[in-house]
Design a protein around this motif. Sequence first.
Motif, PDB file in Angstrom:
ATOM      1  N   GLY A  19       1.148   4.766 -25.351  1.00 22.90           N
ATOM      2  CA  GLY A  19       2.253   3.848 -25.590  1.00 22.90           C
ATOM      3  C   GLY A  19       2.067   3.027 -26.852  1.00 22.90           C
ATOM      4  O   GLY A  19       2.989   2.879 -27.665  1.00 22.90           O
ATOM      5  N   ALA A  23       4.134   3.386 -30.458  1.00 18.09           N
ATOM      6  CA  ALA A  23       4.803   2.192 -30.969  1.00 18.09           C
ATOM      7  C   ALA A  23       4.349   1.889 -32.394  1.00 18.09           C
ATOM      8  O   ALA A  23       5.174   1.556 -33.257  1.00 18.09           O
ATOM      9  CB  ALA A  23       4.517   0.998 -30.062  1.00 18.09           C
ATOM     10  N   VAL A  50      10.227   5.434 -27.671  1.00 23.92           N
ATOM     11  CA  VAL A  50      10.116   5.125 -26.242  1.00 23.92           C
ATOM     12  C   VAL A  50      10.327   6.388 -25.411  1.00 23.92           C
ATOM     13  O   VAL A  50       9.604   6.630 -24.434  1.00 23.92           O
ATOM     14  CB  VAL A  50      11.110   4.011 -25.837  1.00 23.92           C
ATOM     15  N   ALA A  53       7.127   8.529 -25.754  1.00 24.04           N
ATOM     16  CA  ALA A  53       6.017   7.973 -24.974  1.00 24.04           C
ATOM     17  C   ALA A  53       6.230   8.193 -23.481  1.00 24.04           C
ATOM     18  O   ALA A  53       5.281   8.472 -22.750  1.00 24.04           O
ATOM     19  CB  ALA A  53       5.866   6.482 -25.271  1.00 24.04           C
ATOM     20  N   SER A  61       3.475   4.403 -20.031  1.00 26.58           N
ATOM     21  CA  SER A  61       3.410   4.520 -21.492  1.00 26.58           C
ATOM     22  C   SER A  61       4.728   4.124 -22.131  1.00 26.58           C
ATOM     23  O   SER A  61       4.753   3.448 -23.160  1.00 26.58           O
ATOM     24  CB  SER A  61       3.054   5.951 -21.905  1.00 26.58           C
ATOM     25  N   CYS A  65       5.219   0.982 -24.613  1.00 28.04           N
ATOM     26  CA  CYS A  65       5.797   1.234 -25.923  1.00 28.04           C
ATOM     27  C   CYS A  65       7.029   0.342 -26.144  1.00 28.04           C
ATOM     28  O   CYS A  65       7.186  -0.255 -27.212  1.00 28.04           O
ATOM     29  CB  CYS A  65       6.176   2.705 -26.049  1.00 28.04           C
TER      30      CYS A  65
END
Length: 75
Positions: A19, A23, A50, A53, A61, A65
Amino acid sequence: FVRRLSAPPRTLSARLAIGLAVAAAAVGLRLALAPYLGLGTPFIAFIPAVLFATVFGGGLSGGVCALALAVASPL
């Protein structure tokens, strides 16, 4: 019915790392493309990050994220 592309990692640290890494990559991509995209599309890299993840790391995750990107959104 949708099949998973891969099994999510089993350990908590691996899920958190996925995550946060996704990001960080999304923020880096957004900052690199800022001169070309301008200020009109501030979240263009965040939504796919997103989703990525969540698919590859699971719900935790994706949540990590999304939270990291919410904190980094003023950049």
